[in-house]
Design a protein around this motif. Sequence first.
Motif, PDB file in Angstrom:
ATOM      1  N   LYS A 109       0.855  -1.189   0.000  1.00  0.00           N
ATOM      2  CA  LYS A 109       0.000   0.000   0.000  1.00  0.00           C
ATOM      3  C   LYS A 109       0.891   1.239   0.000  1.00  0.00           C
ATOM      4  CE  LYS A 109      -3.588   2.235   2.827  1.00  0.00           C
ATOM      5  NZ  LYS A 109      -4.387   2.087   4.072  1.00  0.00           N
ATOM      6  N   VAL A 110       0.676   2.132  -0.948  1.00  0.00           N
ATOM      7  CA  VAL A 110       1.535   3.312  -1.091  1.00  0.00           C
ATOM      8  C   VAL A 110       1.096   4.400  -0.112  1.00  0.00           C
ATOM      9  CG1 VAL A 110       2.300   5.150  -2.643  1.00  0.00           C
ATOM     10  CG2 VAL A 110       2.041   2.812  -3.499  1.00  0.00           C
ATOM     11  N   GLY A 111       2.077   4.957   0.577  1.00  0.00           N
ATOM     12  CA  GLY A 111       1.798   6.061   1.489  1.00  0.00           C
ATOM     13  C   GLY A 111       2.920   7.077   1.457  1.00  0.00           C
ATOM     14  N   TYR A 112       2.702   8.193   2.143  1.00  0.00           N
ATOM     15  CA  TYR A 112       3.700   9.268   2.230  1.00  0.00           C
ATOM     16  C   TYR A 112       3.824   9.695   3.689  1.00  0.00           C
ATOM     17  CZ  TYR A 112       3.243   9.434  -2.804  1.00  0.00           C
ATOM     18  OH  TYR A 112       3.224   9.077  -4.134  1.00  0.00           O
ATOM     19  N   PHE A 113       5.049   9.780   4.158  1.00  0.00           N
ATOM     20  CA  PHE A 113       5.321  10.143   5.543  1.00  0.00           C
ATOM     21  C   PHE A 113       5.720  11.611   5.614  1.00  0.00           C
ATOM     22  CE2 PHE A 113       8.516  10.559   8.996  1.00  0.00           C
ATOM     23  CZ  PHE A 113       7.688  10.265  10.074  1.00  0.00           C
ATOM     24  N   HIS A 114       5.043  12.361   6.480  1.00  0.00           N
ATOM     25  CA  HIS A 114       5.317  13.794   6.644  1.00  0.00           C
ATOM     26  C   HIS A 114       5.777  14.061   8.071  1.00  0.00           C
ATOM     27  CE1 HIS A 114       3.064  14.888   2.902  1.00  0.00           C
ATOM     28  NE2 HIS A 114       2.370  13.817   3.230  1.00  0.00           N
TER      29      HIS A 114
ATOM     30  N   GLY B 154       6.191  14.498   0.760  1.00  0.00           N
ATOM     31  CA  GLY B 154       6.680  13.689   1.852  1.00  0.00           C
ATOM     32  C   GLY B 154       7.499  12.509   1.332  1.00  0.00           C
ATOM     33  N   GLU B 155       7.880  11.627   2.252  1.00  0.00           N
ATOM     34  CA  GLU B 155       8.711  10.480   1.889  1.00  0.00           C
ATOM     35  C   GLU B 155       7.810   9.306   1.527  1.00  0.00           C
ATOM     36  OE1 GLU B 155      11.804   9.891   4.972  1.00  0.00           O
ATOM     37  OE2 GLU B 155      11.086  11.799   5.768  1.00  0.00           O
ATOM     38  N   GLN B 156       7.953   8.808   0.309  1.00  0.00           N
ATOM     39  CA  GLN B 156       7.088   7.722  -0.159  1.00  0.00           C
ATOM     40  C   GLN B 156       7.566   6.375   0.390  1.00  0.00           C
ATOM     41  OE1 GLN B 156       6.368   7.669  -4.385  1.00  0.00           O
ATOM     42  NE2 GLN B 156       5.626   5.563  -4.356  1.00  0.00           N
ATOM     43  N   PHE B 157       6.605   5.505   0.701  1.00  0.00           N
ATOM     44  CA  PHE B 157       6.938   4.164   1.173  1.00  0.00           C
ATOM     45  C   PHE B 157       5.832   3.204   0.765  1.00  0.00           C
ATOM     46  CE2 PHE B 157       4.279   6.034   4.378  1.00  0.00           C
ATOM     47  CZ  PHE B 157       3.498   4.995   4.867  1.00  0.00           C
ATOM     48  N   GLU B 158       6.133   1.912   0.883  1.00  0.00           N
ATOM     49  CA  GLU B 158       5.124   0.864   0.704  1.00  0.00           C
ATOM     50  C   GLU B 158       4.851   0.225   2.055  1.00  0.00           C
ATOM     51  OE1 GLU B 158       6.570  -1.854  -2.241  1.00  0.00           O
ATOM     52  OE2 GLU B 158       5.891  -0.603  -3.914  1.00  0.00           O
ATOM     53  N   PHE B 159       3.569   0.001   2.324  1.00  0.00           N
ATOM     54  CA  PHE B 159       3.147  -0.493   3.636  1.00  0.00           C
ATOM     55  C   PHE B 159       2.611  -1.916   3.522  1.00  0.00           C
ATOM     56  CE2 PHE B 159      -0.339  -0.851   6.816  1.00  0.00           C
ATOM     57  CZ  PHE B 159       0.441  -0.802   7.964  1.00  0.00           C
TER      58      PHE B 159
ATOM     59  N   GLU C   1       7.392  -1.115   6.720  1.00  0.00           N
ATOM     60  CA  GLU C   1       7.460   0.039   5.822  1.00  0.00           C
ATOM     61  C   GLU C   1       8.734  -0.070   4.992  1.00  0.00           C
ATOM     62  OE1 GLU C   1       5.344   2.941   9.169  1.00  0.00           O
ATOM     63  OE2 GLU C   1       7.440   3.266   8.576  1.00  0.00           O
ATOM     64  N   VAL C   2       8.569  -0.083   3.674  1.00  0.00           N
ATOM     65  CA  VAL C   2       9.710  -0.169   2.758  1.00  0.00           C
ATOM     66  C   VAL C   2       9.842   1.168   2.043  1.00  0.00           C
ATOM     67  CG1 VAL C   2      10.740  -1.364   0.798  1.00  0.00           C
ATOM     68  CG2 VAL C   2       9.364  -2.653   2.454  1.00  0.00           C
ATOM     69  N   TRP C   3      10.980   1.819   2.246  1.00  0.00           N
ATOM     70  CA  TRP C   3      11.192   3.160   1.711  1.00  0.00           C
ATOM     71  C   TRP C   3      11.845   3.096   0.335  1.00  0.00           C
ATOM     72  CZ3 TRP C   3       8.883   6.807   4.599  1.00  0.00           C
ATOM     73  CH2 TRP C   3       8.512   6.416   5.900  1.00  0.00           C
ATOM     74  N   GLN C   4      11.815   4.206  -0.370  1.00  0.00           N
ATOM     75  CA  GLN C   4      12.295   4.221  -1.752  1.00  0.00           C
ATOM     76  C   GLN C   4      13.780   3.900  -1.876  1.00  0.00           C
ATOM     77  OE1 GLN C   4      10.584   8.087  -3.231  1.00  0.00           O
ATOM     78  NE2 GLN C   4       9.732   6.747  -4.792  1.00  0.00           N
ATOM     79  N   ASP C   5      14.547   4.169  -0.817  1.00  0.00           N
ATOM     80  CA  ASP C   5      15.979   3.856  -0.878  1.00  0.00           C
ATOM     81  C   ASP C   5      16.275   2.410  -0.475  1.00  0.00           C
ATOM     82  OD1 ASP C   5      15.547   3.897   1.836  1.00  0.00           O
ATOM     83  OD2 ASP C   5      16.928   5.549   2.267  1.00  0.00           O
ATOM     84  N   GLY C   6      15.206   1.641  -0.214  1.00  0.00           N
ATOM     85  CA  GLY C   6      15.377   0.238   0.132  1.00  0.00           C
ATOM     86  C   GLY C   6      15.380  -0.042   1.618  1.00  0.00           C
TER      87      GLY C   6
END
Length: 213
Positions: free
Chosen positions: A143-148, A166-171, A186-191
């Motif tokens: 699930k795509v989300g953004y952390f602020h 914000g910082e995009q991640f997959e949940f 939570e998996v962030w775009q940088d891995g």
Amino acid sequence: MSFLKKIFNKDKPVQRKLTHVDQLLVGDIIVLTDSFALPETLRNQQLQVTAVNSYEYENNIQTEWTLQGNDDLLLFLSLDVDDATELKFALKILPEDVETLFNLDEFSEIFDEPGEAFLTKKADNNLTTNWSSEQYQQSTFAKVGYFHRKDHRSENISEYEGKDSGEQFEFYALYNEDQSKGVDVEVWQDGDTDVFLTIYRPLTDIIDMYPAS
């Protein structure tokens, strides 16, 4: 005399009153019950709000409060709103904790489509005791989300997928049978991957709240 009192009391700041968790701000303190249903890291603890952040999803925005007690252990609180509103406490765990808790081959299935991983606990360590459950079934996949790093209740955050979003991640999320405990990933775009053990408790587990002085 009473007239003078009224004049001088005008500038006296009004003390904030906390009547609901959703009113918590940085510096406020919550006091938890001593119930043995709580992990020792939460039981009878006084925890201070050190940050308020926001998780933005396509259909909703969630407030997250970072909590800290006397032992410097960071905990996270949010509200799970469904048929009833519950407290959701989260404990961030390290890769070595994950390796102690679960078979890593089973754990890696969380990231495989269609997202039907089933986890069986191997063993606890001192940190995860009473936070974990014997088994978990996956319910959320990528699930795509953004952390602020902002409090959306008082600060404007950009629209979903907008500029400075914000910082995009997959949940990813798993729950035990009665959904009283879970695992969030939570998996962030940088891995980078963050893993949390979660526990769901009634609002009455917070027995007092004190506004920041």
